[in-house]
Write a protein that holds these residues in place. Structure first.
Motif, PDB file in Angstrom:
ATOM      1  N   GLY A 162       0.822  -1.195   0.000  1.00 45.89           N
ATOM      2  CA  GLY A 162       0.000   0.000   0.000  1.00 45.89           C
ATOM      3  C   GLY A 162       0.861   1.253   0.000  1.00 45.89           C
ATOM      4  O   GLY A 162       2.096   1.182   0.046  1.00 45.89           O
ATOM      5  N   ALA A 163       0.199   2.386  -0.032  1.00 48.55           N
ATOM      6  CA  ALA A 163       0.892   3.673  -0.083  1.00 48.55           C
ATOM      7  C   ALA A 163       1.825   3.880   1.112  1.00 48.55           C
ATOM      8  O   ALA A 163       2.932   4.393   0.960  1.00 48.55           O
ATOM      9  N   LEU A 164       1.381   3.464   2.294  1.00 51.69           N
ATOM     10  CA  LEU A 164       2.214   3.676   3.487  1.00 51.69           C
ATOM     11  C   LEU A 164       3.444   2.771   3.466  1.00 51.69           C
ATOM     12  O   LEU A 164       4.512   3.172   3.933  1.00 51.69           O
ATOM     13  N   ASP A 165       3.309   1.574   2.908  1.00 47.91           N
ATOM     14  CA  ASP A 165       4.451   0.663   2.782  1.00 47.91           C
ATOM     15  C   ASP A 165       5.506   1.222   1.836  1.00 47.91           C
ATOM     16  O   ASP A 165       6.680   0.879   1.937  1.00 47.91           O
ATOM     17  N   CYS A 166       5.067   2.054   0.904  1.00 50.38           N
ATOM     18  CA  CYS A 166       5.950   2.572  -0.140  1.00 50.38           C
ATOM     19  C   CYS A 166       6.456   3.989   0.130  1.00 50.38           C
ATOM     20  O   CYS A 166       7.105   4.589  -0.722  1.00 50.38           O
ATOM     21  N   SER A 170       7.007   3.399  -6.942  1.00 54.78           N
ATOM     22  CA  SER A 170       8.008   3.470  -5.870  1.00 54.78           C
ATOM     23  C   SER A 170       8.996   2.314  -5.988  1.00 54.78           C
ATOM     24  O   SER A 170       8.664   1.247  -6.518  1.00 54.78           O
ATOM     25  N   PRO A 171      10.212   2.501  -5.486  1.00 56.07           N
ATOM     26  CA  PRO A 171      11.178   1.402  -5.489  1.00 56.07           C
ATOM     27  C   PRO A 171      10.682   0.201  -4.675  1.00 56.07           C
ATOM     28  O   PRO A 171      10.926  -0.942  -5.054  1.00 56.07           O
ATOM     29  N   GLU A 172       9.971   0.453  -3.578  1.00 56.71           N
ATOM     30  CA  GLU A 172       9.473  -0.632  -2.733  1.00 56.71           C
ATOM     31  C   GLU A 172       8.459  -1.495  -3.479  1.00 56.71           C
ATOM     32  O   GLU A 172       8.498  -2.725  -3.390  1.00 56.71           O
ATOM     33  N   TYR A 173       7.557  -0.866  -4.207  1.00 63.14           N
ATOM     34  CA  TYR A 173       6.536  -1.596  -4.955  1.00 63.14           C
ATOM     35  C   TYR A 173       7.180  -2.428  -6.051  1.00 63.14           C
ATOM     36  O   TYR A 173       6.835  -3.595  -6.250  1.00 63.14           O
ATOM     37  N   ALA A 174       8.122  -1.834  -6.762  1.00 66.30           N
ATOM     38  CA  ALA A 174       8.812  -2.548  -7.839  1.00 66.30           C
ATOM     39  C   ALA A 174       9.593  -3.739  -7.294  1.00 66.30           C
ATOM     40  O   ALA A 174       9.567  -4.826  -7.869  1.00 66.30           O
ATOM     41  N   ALA A 175      10.277  -3.545  -6.154  1.00 67.65           N
ATOM     42  CA  ALA A 175      11.055  -4.639  -5.564  1.00 67.65           C
ATOM     43  C   ALA A 175      10.145  -5.769  -5.081  1.00 67.65           C
ATOM     44  O   ALA A 175      10.447  -6.948  -5.277  1.00 67.65           O
ATOM     45  N   ALA A 176       9.031  -5.417  -4.452  1.00 72.75           N
ATOM     46  CA  ALA A 176       8.094  -6.435  -3.976  1.00 72.75           C
ATOM     47  C   ALA A 176       7.483  -7.200  -5.143  1.00 72.75           C
ATOM     48  O   ALA A 176       7.306  -8.421  -5.082  1.00 72.75           O
ATOM     49  N   ALA A 177       7.148  -6.495  -6.212  1.00 71.30           N
ATOM     50  CA  ALA A 177       6.578  -7.151  -7.384  1.00 71.30           C
ATOM     51  C   ALA A 177       7.597  -8.084  -8.023  1.00 71.30           C
ATOM     52  O   ALA A 177       7.269  -9.216  -8.400  1.00 71.30           O
ATOM     53  N   ALA A 178       8.840  -7.628  -8.125  1.00 70.86           N
ATOM     54  CA  ALA A 178       9.884  -8.473  -8.716  1.00 70.86           C
ATOM     55  C   ALA A 178      10.143  -9.702  -7.854  1.00 70.86           C
ATOM     56  O   ALA A 178      10.328 -10.809  -8.374  1.00 70.86           O
ATOM     57  N   ALA A 179      10.138  -9.527  -6.542  1.00 73.46           N
ATOM     58  CA  ALA A 179      10.385 -10.658  -5.638  1.00 73.46           C
ATOM     59  C   ALA A 179       9.277 -11.698  -5.726  1.00 73.46           C
ATOM     60  O   ALA A 179       9.522 -12.886  -5.506  1.00 73.46           O
ATOM     61  N   SER A 180       8.068 -11.270  -6.065  1.00 73.96           N
ATOM     62  CA  SER A 180       6.951 -12.206  -6.163  1.00 73.96           C
ATOM     63  C   SER A 180       6.794 -12.765  -7.576  1.00 73.96           C
ATOM     64  O   SER A 180       5.887 -13.537  -7.832  1.00 73.96           O
ATOM     65  N   GLY A 181       7.654 -12.339  -8.488  1.00 71.74           N
ATOM     66  CA  GLY A 181       7.594 -12.837  -9.855  1.00 71.74           C
ATOM     67  C   GLY A 181       6.672 -12.056 -10.766  1.00 71.74           C
ATOM     68  O   GLY A 181       6.490 -12.413 -11.920  1.00 71.74           O
ATOM     69  N   ARG A 182       6.079 -10.969 -10.240  1.00 68.24           N
ATOM     70  CA  ARG A 182       5.211 -10.132 -11.064  1.00 68.24           C
ATOM     71  C   ARG A 182       6.017  -8.998 -11.672  1.00 68.24           C
ATOM     72  O   ARG A 182       7.101  -8.682 -11.204  1.00 68.24           O
ATOM     73  N   ARG A 183       5.442  -8.377 -12.674  1.00 70.56           N
ATOM     74  CA  ARG A 183       6.080  -7.188 -13.236  1.00 70.56           C
ATOM     75  C   ARG A 183       6.047  -6.076 -12.213  1.00 70.56           C
ATOM     76  O   ARG A 183       5.059  -5.882 -11.531  1.00 70.56           O
ATOM     77  N   GLY A 184       7.138  -5.339 -12.124  1.00 72.08           N
ATOM     78  CA  GLY A 184       7.214  -4.236 -11.171  1.00 72.08           C
ATOM     79  C   GLY A 184       6.422  -3.040 -11.634  1.00 72.08           C
ATOM     80  O   GLY A 184       6.060  -2.919 -12.794  1.00 72.08           O
ATOM     81  N   GLY A 185       6.156  -2.141 -10.715  1.00 68.58           N
ATOM     82  CA  GLY A 185       5.441  -0.914 -11.042  1.00 68.58           C
ATOM     83  C   GLY A 185       6.302   0.020 -11.850  1.00 68.58           C
ATOM     84  O   GLY A 185       7.518  -0.019 -11.788  1.00 68.58           O
TER      85      GLY A 185
END
Length: 164
Positions: A42-46, A134-149
């Motif tokens: 979410g926004a606060l996580d990022c 955000s870098p956090e969203y992109a990193a989380a997406a990449a770690a889960s195998g999804r395309r990053g933001g």
């Protein structure tokens, strides 16, 4: 050659543009607009409120005024209805204030004339965009195998030292 670590990765950012009351309202509103859903951050996580504090602080004066007056109006409405600041409202109280302004009728491409509605129009676009890019969203997406933001284009802390 020394390895350099960006300050944002080892320190907590400090709100600089908004007053503490405005920033607290922005923080609360960001969490309501873009909560963590379906395994996404979410926004606060990022760190979106921190980023928007920086971004709006270097934006044109009319954008700064839109955010400041919108956050002040949210706080005034919360005080009027619940005798609390917007940041201190529970979810039901916050939705009571926001719901009349977030009707399902889509707004035209031009934002509404009412300053609070215009602010909500802007922040409803800015918070999700800042979250997804955000870098956090992109990193989380990449770690889960999804395309990053952001398609690999994410906002980064600005290095104040020119290395030209």
């Amino acid at each position: 050659m020394l390895e350099v670590t960006p300050p944002d990765s080892v320190a907590e950012p400090v709100a600089r543009f908004f007053t503490s009351t405005q920033y607290a309202a922005l923080h609360r509103l960001s969490g309501l607009i873009q909560p963590p859903l379906k395994g996404n951050l979410g926004a606060l996580d990022c760190g979106v409120p921190e980023f928007l504090d920086f971004l709006i602080g270097v934006s044109p004066a009319d954008r700064q005024q839109l955010y400041r007056s919108g956050l002040d109006a949210l706080n005034a409405q919360a005080k009027k209805q619940f005798s609390k600041s917007f940041a201190d409202l529970d979810d039901a109280q916050a939705h009571t204030i926001l719901q009349p302004m977030l009707v399902a009728v889509p707004w035209p491409t031009d934002p509404p004339k009412d300053s609070l509605k215009a602010f909500l129009f802007a922040v409803r676009e800015d918070v999700p965009a800042a979250t997804r890019n955000s870098p956090e969203y992109a990193a989380a997406a990449a770690a889960s195998g999804r395309r990053g933001g952001g398609g690999g284009l994410v906002w980064r802390p600005i290095d104040p030292v020119y290395r030209g």
